[in-house]
Structure formats: C-alpha cells, structure tokens
Design an enzyme around this catalytic site. Structure first.
Site, PDB file in Angstrom:
ATOM      1  N   GLU A   1       0.811  -1.217   0.000  1.00 45.09           N
ATOM      2  CA  GLU A   1       0.000   0.000   0.000  1.00 45.09           C
ATOM      3  C   GLU A   1       0.846   1.270   0.000  1.00 45.09           C
ATOM      4  O   GLU A   1       0.845   2.035   0.980  1.00 45.09           O
ATOM      5  CB  GLU A   1      -0.971   0.010   1.189  1.00 45.09           C
ATOM      6  CG  GLU A   1      -1.990  -1.117   1.098  1.00 45.09           C
ATOM      7  CD  GLU A   1      -3.185  -0.960   2.040  1.00 45.09           C
ATOM      8  OE1 GLU A   1      -3.215  -0.005   2.832  1.00 45.09           O
ATOM      9  OE2 GLU A   1      -4.091  -1.810   1.973  1.00 45.09           O
TER      10      GLU A   1
ATOM     11  N   GLU B   1      -4.895  -8.815   0.385  1.00 42.84           N
ATOM     12  CA  GLU B   1      -5.560  -8.585   1.674  1.00 42.84           C
ATOM     13  C   GLU B   1      -7.055  -8.449   1.465  1.00 42.84           C
ATOM     14  O   GLU B   1      -7.504  -7.787   0.531  1.00 42.84           O
ATOM     15  CB  GLU B   1      -5.089  -7.274   2.334  1.00 42.84           C
ATOM     16  CG  GLU B   1      -3.719  -7.308   2.925  1.00 42.84           C
ATOM     17  CD  GLU B   1      -3.363  -5.997   3.642  1.00 42.84           C
ATOM     18  OE1 GLU B   1      -4.270  -5.292   4.108  1.00 42.84           O
ATOM     19  OE2 GLU B   1      -2.169  -5.699   3.702  1.00 42.84           O
TER      20      GLU B   1
HETATM   21  C1  NOJ Z   1      -4.121  -2.437   4.999  1.00 43.12           C
HETATM   22  C2  NOJ Z   1      -2.739  -2.662   5.511  1.00 43.12           C
HETATM   23  O1  NOJ Z   1      -1.866  -3.181   4.559  1.00 43.12           O
HETATM   24  C3  NOJ Z   1      -2.690  -3.449   6.786  1.00 43.12           C
HETATM   25  O2  NOJ Z   1      -1.485  -3.161   7.399  1.00 43.12           O
HETATM   26  C4  NOJ Z   1      -3.897  -3.107   7.641  1.00 43.12           C
HETATM   27  O3  NOJ Z   1      -3.818  -3.657   8.914  1.00 43.12           O
HETATM   28  C5  NOJ Z   1      -5.136  -3.612   6.945  1.00 43.12           C
HETATM   29  N1  NOJ Z   1      -5.216  -3.049   5.611  1.00 43.12           N
HETATM   30  C6  NOJ Z   1      -6.434  -3.324   7.672  1.00 43.12           C
HETATM   31  O4  NOJ Z   1      -6.635  -1.966   7.759  1.00 43.12           O
END
Ligand code: NOJ
Length: 449
Positions: free
Chosen positions: A166, A354
């Site tokens: 991200e 994710e």
């Molecule tokens: C995005 C992130 O990559 C991760 O670190 C985070 O905990 C999750 N989404 C949930 O917000």
C-alpha cells in the site's frame, strides 16, 4: 458452488510491525513506527498502544505456523522488518535478523505453507527517515540492496515477493495528512514525489531479486478506490472502470491503484491527473521512465468499494447500510469488479493480497470467539471474487487479512481483523469460528461456499 482454480493460493497475511514485537531485540534498529508510537508529548495512536510486543510472533512463530497448518493455510504473506535485517537501513547486516526470517521460512516450508514476502510494510528504518525517507532518492539504491540481501538469503525458498505494501497509505498518510508515521504533512506535489520514488524503488528491488533468481515472481500490493456499477450494464461497467482510475475524482488521486501502477506498467500518468500531479510530473527526469520495471503479478488489498452510476457519480448508501466495526462499508461486489478492472487495465495476473473485516470480537461465556459477521463477510466477498475468475481474470490467490488479531496502526489494538483471537495480556491465541470456516473453504477449494 464450483471450485476455485486448481492450485489456487489460499492464505493469510500480516506485517512485521503489526505482529512481531521484539522491537529492540537481537540487534534490530529503530524504525519510524517505533518512533511514532514512542514520541513523548504527542499521541498518534489510540490508547498509546505500541507494537513493542504486539502478538510476540518473534518468539511464538512456531506455535503460529502450527496453528496455520492445522487450519489448512496454504500461504503466509508476511513482511520483513527492514531495520531488523539492516538496522540503519543501508549499513551493516544484522545476522540475527536474517536468521529469524530464515527460521520462519523453514518452519513454513516444513509445514507445507508457501512463504510470500513483503519487503516494505511501512516500518522504515529511522536512520533512513532522518535522511528524508521516501523523499530522498538515495533510498532507491538502499531498497535494492536490502531486497538483494533478503533474496540471496532465502534463495530457492521464497518464490513470491511483494516490494511495497500500500504505497498509497505510506505516501499519503505518512507524508500527506500525517496520520501515519513519519507523521509529515506536506504538499500534494511532495506526496506525488514520494510515489515516484517508491516506483523507482520497486523497480530497483525487482531487478535485484530477479538477478538473484529470475524464476521468482515479484509484485507489489497497492490499494486504492475500487468502483463497481450500480447495475451490471455495459455502460455502468464502463463508468465504474473510468471512475476507479480517475485521478481527478472528487475522492482524490492518492488512493488509486493507478497512481502507482500506471507509472510502472504504462510508464505515464493518467490524463486525468490533477494540477499538482502534473506539476510534479514536469520535474521528472525522462530517464526515470526507462528505469521503471514491471510486476509479475498485481496484489490488490481490498476491503470495500464505491458504487457508481452510469455517469460515474457516487450512489449514496441507504440509511443503515451494513458496516464493519471499523465502519467500512460491506460491499462484496467490489471483489468482482476490482479484479476485472485491474486486469483490463494492466493484463497481469492478480493476487488478492488482503481482504477481511474487523469485528468487536470477544471471548464468549463458552470460552470461544464467535464471529458470524466475519464469516458472512468473507463468504460474500469470495462468491464475488469467483465471478471475476469465471469471467476469465487470472486470479492466483486470496490472502485473508489477518491470521492473528494485531496492531492496527493508528487504531492500535482496538480493531480486530484476525481469524485467530489474541489475548494481548497473555499472548494466548484462540481460533475464532471463522478460522474453522476458512479451513473448510480451503479444504474444499471453495466448493463449500
Ligand atoms: C491495509 C494494511 O496493509 C494493513 O497493514 C492493515 O492492517 C489492513 N489493511 C487493515 O486496515
């Protein structure tokens, strides 16, 4: 439902700072999240929570891998803490850091679980931040060197890497609105510069890993606004596609997958780029575009989406629309269209790197953790993902976020995303109902959905 493709990668994901703990053990250097959480006089994180101990995965990884194995997990995406391996980011290597990751990888392989490594999940060594962090181009070479060191050590054992997680959050929340470490609040042009340097860093790491082992697949895991059509007509689909990649959207440009992926794969900015991005773009040395490398797969982190009408306008949600504990909209349709849209634009295989939801989980009177909302959420999203696969998108895998509850950045430990509950007082792990449910999904390759 019919099964998912053969060899589909069913996994779980997590990141170093969020779960490892051991923040100052065995030679690890400080990173920007250590500093952010420890900063005196200012509170950046709810309850002043820190990742100092987190889930203590650094000491308990064997137990966690065993638990994964018991739940049929086929792949574990985790990140390497740069400062654990190279304490100051660009200097001496900390052998104990490498040993930890090698031991984790060996444990996974011995359990039949594929390790998938993210090289940067936001925990930049503090020494590099002191030199300007992602605004200083020297970081490109440092990141390439770091990638090479990790890849050499794990050669033949790790076959999939993601360079950056991200970049949208790291750039915008870190350098734009200051909600995340390092907490800087800079202009849009500077944020655009961070994205550009991150693209160069991805490219350097891509080359470094390929030089060690050309067979290794190297991707990244961006996030961003993903739009889906109000109803499935060709016109609405087109509008959803356009708005997903529209850099001049009312929703902004930083949270788009294409602000990152276009530079790498199309070697240009989308023509919808707003003035600040265009101003920055004019300062780019044309030779930089030659340095941009591809990705072997696109990771997509996706939790929710925006429904748009035939003109790309955002359709308001009805009162009482379903929300997760984080108040994110439950919008499963996004899964179908995000893979379709990103495949249409880039033509690369996709991994859902994710997906998941936070719930207000707690231990019930019967000693178990019941999380029907999470099961329902994952079920709905997976059904929609299958629609994208059935339309011909090569989706290689799905990684649920997250195996364990963990440190949710500025939200601290209040948000629980795990399919395994963690009692932070004792470190005890209690698999939630969703863990057993996911094990069944994996066992049947999605057939039970
Ligand atoms: C995005 C992130 O990559 C991760 O670190 C985070 O905990 C999750 N989404 C949930 O917000």
């Amino acid at each position: 439902m019919s099964k998912f493709p053969e060899n589909f990668i069913w996994g779980v994901a997590c990141a170093s700072y969020q779960c490892e703990g051991a923040w100052n053990e065995d030679g690890k250097g400080p990173n920007i999240w250590d500093d952010f959480c420890h900063e005196q006089g200012r509170q950046h994180v709810k309850n002043r929570d820190t990742g100092d101990t987190a889930c203590d995965v650094y000491h308990r990884y064997r137990e966690d891998v065993a638990l994964m194995k018991r739940h049929n997990i086929k792949a574990y995406r985790f990140s390497v803490s740069w400062a654990r391996v190279i304490p100051d980011g660009d200097g001496e290597v900390n052998e104990k850091g490498l040993q930890f990751y090698e031991a984790l990888v060996d444990e996974l392989l011995a359990s039949g679980i594929e390790p998938m490594i993210t090289l940067y999940h936001w925990d930049l060594p503090s020494a590099l931040q002191d030199k300007g962090g992602w605004l200083n181009r020297d970081i490109v070479a440092a990141f390439g060197r770091y990638a090479s060191i990790v890849a050499r050590r794990l050669k033949g054992k790790v076959r999939k890497y993601m360079t950056l997680n991200e970049p949208q959050c790291a750039a915008f929340l870190g350098y734009g609105n200051g909600e995340h470490a390092p907490g800087w609040k800079l202009s849009e042009e500077k944020v655009a510069q961070v994205f550009h340097i991150m693209c160069l860093a991805h490219s350097e790491a891509y080359r470094a890993i390929k030089a060690v082992d050309p067979e290794t697949m190297v991707g990244a895991a961006p996030c961003g606004r993903q739009c889906y059509p109000e109803t499935d007509t060709p016109e609405n689909r087109e509008a959803a596609y356009r708005e997903t990649f529209n850099l001049s959207s009312v929703q902004g440009w930083a949270f788009t997958t294409n602000i990152f992926l276009d530079s790498l794969l199309l070697k240009k900015y989308d023509e919808s780029a707003p003035a600040a991005v265009r101003r920055f773009a004019r300062t780019i040395d044309p030779a930089d575009w030659e340095k941009m490398e591809t990705l072997d797969f696109i990771g997509i982190n996706v939790y929710n989406g925006d429904m748009v009408d035939s003109k790309g306008g955002y359709v308001p949600r009805y009162p009482g629309f379903p929300l997760t504990a984080t108040k994110w909209k439950v919008s499963p349709e996004v899964m179908h269209y995000c893979v379709v849209n990103n495949y249409r634009r880039y033509g690369k295989p996709i991994v859902i790197t994710e997906n998941g939801q936070s719930c207000n989980d707690r231990v019930f009177l019967d000693g178990k953790v019941h999380d029907p909302e999470r099961i329902d959420f994952l079920h709905r999203y997976l059904l929609e993902l299958k629609k994208g696969i059935d339309e011909g998108v090569p989706v290689l895998g799905y990684l649920q976020w997250s195996f364990l509850d963990n440190f949710e950045w500025a939200q601290g430990y209040d948000e629980r995303f795990g399919i395994v509950y963690v009692d932070y007082r004792t470190g005890e792990r209690i698999p939630k109902d969703s863990a057993a449910w996911y094990a069944k999904v994996i066992e049947t390759n999605g057939g039970c959905l």
